[in-house]
Scaffold this active site. Sequence first.
Site, PDB file in Angstrom:
ATOM      1  CG  LEU A   1     -20.573  65.711  73.671  1.00  0.00           C
ATOM      2  CD1 LEU A   1     -20.082  64.308  73.415  1.00  0.00           C
ATOM      3  CD2 LEU A   1     -22.020  65.865  73.251  1.00  0.00           C
ATOM      4  CG  ASP A   2     -17.957  67.171  71.248  1.00  0.00           C
ATOM      5  OD1 ASP A   2     -17.372  66.086  71.130  1.00  0.00           O
ATOM      6  OD2 ASP A   2     -19.046  67.406  70.710  1.00  0.00           O
ATOM      7  CD  GLU A   3     -16.994  72.056  76.623  1.00  0.00           C
ATOM      8  OE1 GLU A   3     -15.889  72.597  76.432  1.00  0.00           O
ATOM      9  OE2 GLU A   3     -18.076  72.679  76.548  1.00  0.00           O
TER      10      GLU A   3
END
Lengths: 295, 295, 295, 295
Positions: free
Chosen positions: C238-240
Site C-alpha cells: 500500500l502506497d509503496e
Amino acid sequence: MEGKAVQQEKENINHAELLISCPEKPGIISTVSNFLVEHNANIIQFDQHTTDPHAGMFFMRIEFDLKDFDSSYGKLEDNLHTMARDYSMDWQLTSKKKKKRMAIFVSKEGHCLKELIWRWKSGEIPVDIPMVISNHPDLKEEVEGHGIPYYHIPLSSHTKAEAEEKQLELLKGKVDFIALARYMQILSPDFVSKFSNQIINIHHSFLPAFIGANPYARAFNRGVKLIGATAHYVTDDLDEGPIIEQDVQRVSHRYTAEDLKIAGRHVEKQVLAKAVSWHAENKVLVHGNKTIVFT
Amino acid sequence: MEGKAVQQEKENINHAELLISCPEKPGIISTVSNFLVEHNANIIQFDQHTTDPHAGMFFMRIEFDLKDFDSSYGKLEDNLHTMARDYSMDWQLTSKKKKKRMAIFVSKEGHCLKELIWRWKSGEIPVDIPMVISNHPDLKEEVEGHGIPYYHIPLSSHTKAEAEEKQLELLKGKVDFIALARYMQILSPDFVSKFSNQIINIHHSFLPAFIGANPYARAFNRGVKLIGATAHYVTDDLDEGPIIEQDVQRVSHRYTAEDLKIAGRHVEKQVLAKAVSWHAENKVLVHGNKTIVFT
Amino acid sequence: MEGKAVQQEKENINHAELLISCPEKPGIISTVSNFLVEHNANIIQFDQHTTDPHAGMFFMRIEFDLKDFDSSYGKLEDNLHTMARDYSMDWQLTSKKKKKRMAIFVSKEGHCLKELIWRWKSGEIPVDIPMVISNHPDLKEEVEGHGIPYYHIPLSSHTKAEAEEKQLELLKGKVDFIALARYMQILSPDFVSKFSNQIINIHHSFLPAFIGANPYARAFNRGVKLIGATAHYVTDDLDEGPIIEQDVQRVSHRYTAEDLKIAGRHVEKQVLAKAVSWHAENKVLVHGNKTIVFT
Amino acid sequence: MEGKAVQQEKENINHAELLISCPEKPGIISTVSNFLVEHNANIIQFDQHTTDPHAGMFFMRIEFDLKDFDSSYGKLEDNLHTMARDYSMDWQLTSKKKKKRMAIFVSKEGHCLKELIWRWKSGEIPVDIPMVISNHPDLKEEVEGHGIPYYHIPLSSHTKAEAEEKQLELLKGKVDFIALARYMQILSPDFVSKFSNQIINIHHSFLPAFIGANPYARAFNRGVKLIGATAHYVTDDLDEGPIIEQDVQRVSHRYTAEDLKIAGRHVEKQVLAKAVSWHAENKVLVHGNKTIVFT
C-alpha cells in the site's frame, strides 16, 4: 488560504465581516474591539496592517459572530456610521447570509471559467453566479449545463460601445463584482468606473513583465525560465491595476511558445481562482495601486 | 517573513513584543488592547489565532512602541501579572533592547552554522551569540574568526552524560535558546527539559517522512521527487517535536544519494535560518505539539 | 513538461516512441542510433539515463519520425526483436497513431476525474477513455455528459472479489492503463498483477509521510507546514509503489483539517494529471521501485 | 542539478565533456556516438535539444570517460576538427582535469560572493578562483581569508575606462569566465566583447520585469506578490542577455522596500550559484539570446 469558506458557511450563520481603512491613530484597535464587544460581537479572526505605525494608513479585517444576529446586525451597522465619521474610516460590513454576486466574462478559452465554476460548485468560492457574458458563443452549452444564464454579446471594434451598454444593462443591480476569466477585450474607462476595484482580471504573465498582448510568445522569445500569471483589479491603465495574486511555473528550453501557453493555463486558473475567492470572502483591501490581502 | 528585524532595530528602540496564550474568552482582544492603551503603548503589529472561537485556545502576538520606555516598561510588566491571572494567560513580554542569546551546536558540517552566522552579521537574525559548542574541532577557526568563542567538547557513547554536564555548565545563565545546526547527537531528556521549546533542530527530511538517521539515503531508495528539510523544537521523541518551518526542493532520477545530500544542504540552511529568526523575533508560539507562527 | 502532446499530434503523424531498458554496455547509444538511421528514422528527442556508467542499468527514450511510416514501421519493429535479444533489452515501441486507452476509477470525489477529463478534452492528455468505473453512482451524469460510458459497480468488503471480476471483464482487451482518480478502495494483488506498472494512483500526502488512511487529518495533527500529493504506480504494498510525481503546497496554523483537505485537492489533481500525461506519452520507465521520468 | 560535480571529480579523472551546436541534420546522433566509440570513449551522460527537428539548430552535450586518457584525448580532439568541419559544428571539448578559472567581481554587498566561495570550498562549484576584483575595499579581508587575491580598483564615471584597462590586465590569460556577484557597475561594450557569453550577472529582479536600477524599490511600488532574481550572460543591452536561471520568493503587503531587498538576497545568491555551477560544468549552451541548460 483557499477554501476556508466551506466549513465557515456550515458552522456560522451569525457571521459577519468588517473591513476598515483609515489614517493611523493611537488606540484604534482598542476602539474598534470595544465597539464590537458593546454590540455583543465575538471576534473570530482579526487582522490588521499599517503602512507606517506613526503616520500611515491603517487597515483592519475582522470576522465576528453576532448573538441574536437578526436583531443586532442593523443596530451595529447604524452605529458604525458614527464611529467611522469620528475616525475618518472607510468601511465595509458584510453579512455571511448575503453572498456576493459574481458575473464571469469569458471569450473562447474555457479553463479559467471551468475552474471558477468547479470551485463554486464545491463550495470553495462563496458567491452566486447570476450570469456569464461572452463575446463568443463557444462556451454556452458548458455554462448553461450548470444552470447559469449565458449571454452572447458579439463585439467588434465598431460595436464595442454598444456591446458594453448591453452588458451594463444585464449587470445592473444584479452583480457585485466581475471576474474576467480570459476575456480578451479591453473594457472602456466608463465601464471600469462603474465597477471600481470590483473587476478582477487574470493576465497571463508575471506582471509587470510582458504587459499587453501575446505574453507567452514574448516570454518564449525572451527565453525566461519561469512563466507566470497575475490576478489584478482592472483600472484604466492596461495591466497596471492593483495586484491581488501571482504565481509562476518552471519551464525550460524544451518548451515551444505553444507549450508555454498550455502550461500557463494551469497557473492562470489557480491564480484567478485564489484571487476571486479572497475577494468573495472580503479579504482584499485596496490602497492606492496595491492590495492588502488578509489570508 | 525574514529580515524584518533589520530596520526595526534601527527605527524602534522603544519597541516591545507581547505573546499571550489563554483559553478563548469573549472580549479578550478588547481587554488586551485597552490594557495597552492605558499604558501608553502604540500597537505596531497585532496578530491573533484561535483554535476554536467558542471553546478553544487563543494566541496573540503584539508589537508595540512605548512612550517613555524606561519608566513605563516596568509598570506595564507588573500590571500584566494581574491581568494574566484573571484570564489564565501564559504570557511573555520582551523588550527589543535586550536581544536573545543563542548558542549554536554543530558537528562537522558547517553549512547551517555559516548561514546563521552570515544572517546574524547582516542583522537578519537579531541575537547575541555567546558561544558555539561542537563535538568536533573542525569549525573552530571559522567560528573564532567571527569573534565567537568555540568550545570543543568531544563525545562518545560512554562520555555523553559527562559532555552534557560540561555543555550545561557553559550555557548556564548565558544562553536563552539553542540552534542545533546539524549537530549529530541526540540530547538527553534531562538536557532537553532544561531548554523546553528553546532548542531548534534542523532535520534533513520532510518530516514525518524519514525520521531518524540517513534520511537522504532513504529518500534515494524510495525514489522521491522532492527532498525536504524541517526545523522543529526538540522534545524527547526523536524528530517528533513541534514543526516551525519546512521546505522542499525538486529532484529527479539523475540525483545520486550523494547529490541529494548536497542539494539538500541549501534547503536545510534556509529553513533553519528562517525558524531561528522567527524564534528570535518572538513570532513562534507552541501549542501542544504544533506551532503558531505569526510571520 | 505537460502539454507537449498537443502540437506533436498535429504535426507528427509519422511519429513513434521507443523505450529501452538494458544492462549498461559500451557503445549502446551508437548501436541504437545506427539502427534507427538504417531504418530511415529521424530522431526528434533523445533521452538516456544510467544508474552506473560502468556496471549499471541503462534507460533510453527516443522519439522519432519515420519516412513512409506505414511500410517502414513493421520492419523496424521486427528488427528490434533481434537487436533487443543481442543486448538483453526490454523495449517498447509505440506509434503515435495509436493512442493508449485509459480507464478512470473514481469513488465520490470528482476533482481529479474532472481535471483528467478537462485535460483530455483540451488535448493535453493524448489518450482514449473507453470507460469510467466507480463504486458509487454520484459522478455518472457528469461523466456521461462527456460521452464516456460510466459503470457503477457497488462494492462492500464481502463483494470485493465479485466486483473486481466485473471490473476485469469490462476492462478486458479495451484498456491499456488505469488512473485511480481518488478511488477509495484497495485493489487485490490479483487485480494489480494484471496491470503491472499500468495503474496510477494519487495519494493525498507527500509519501512516504502519512501512508494509508486519512493523511490530511494526520497532517493536521502533526502540524506540518506543507501538505503534498504523490502519484505512483500501484503495487501490492500500500502506497509503496514507484513514485512518478509529487508536489506540495504551503499551509499554516490557520488551516483546519478540513481546510487541508480542500487545499490539497488542487495539488492532487495537478500531480495526477502530470503523471498520467507522462505515462500516456511513454515518458516513464520503471526500475525496481523507482521511476525514470524523461520530461 | 547542483552539486553533481563533487563526486564526479572523485570518481572520474578520465572524464571529459563535449558540447556541440550545429544545423539539424539526419543521423547526427549516430555520427557523433560512432565517433566516440571509435575513440574508445564511454558515454556517461548524453543530452540533446533541437529547435526544430526538420530545419532547426541542434545542440548536444556528452559526458564521457576515455580509456588511456592521456594518450587518447589529443587524438580525439584532433579528429573532432575534421568532423566539425563536415557538419558545420561549433564545439567545445573540456577535460575534467583542467578546471575553469573564474574571477568574481563584487562591489559592497557580500552575500553572493560568500555563497560562491562557500560552494567552491565545499566542492560544489568546480573552478579555480584566481582573483576577486572590486571597486570597493570592503570585502578584502573576507576574501583574502580564503586565500584568494583581492584587487581593489576604485572607479568613478571619469576613471571607468582606465579601471577596465587595469581589470583586463589582471584577467589576461588567467581567467576563463567572470561572475558578477552584485557588481554595481555597467561594463563597457569593449570589455564585454572580450568575454563573450563568459560573464554571468545576477540581476535582482525577475527579468524582464524591473530592468535597470533599484528593482526592489520598483517592485515595492508596483505591489508585486513575488520577487525574483535572474542570472544571465552579459551583453551590450543592459539586463537583456541570455537568461540562465531565475527563481522567485513569495512576499506580502507586510514587506517594506527594505524587507524585499533583504529577502531577495537569498534568492539572488542561490540563483547565481546555480548558474555559475552549470556554466562551470559546461551545461549551458547559448543560442541567440536564449540558453539551453542541460541539467
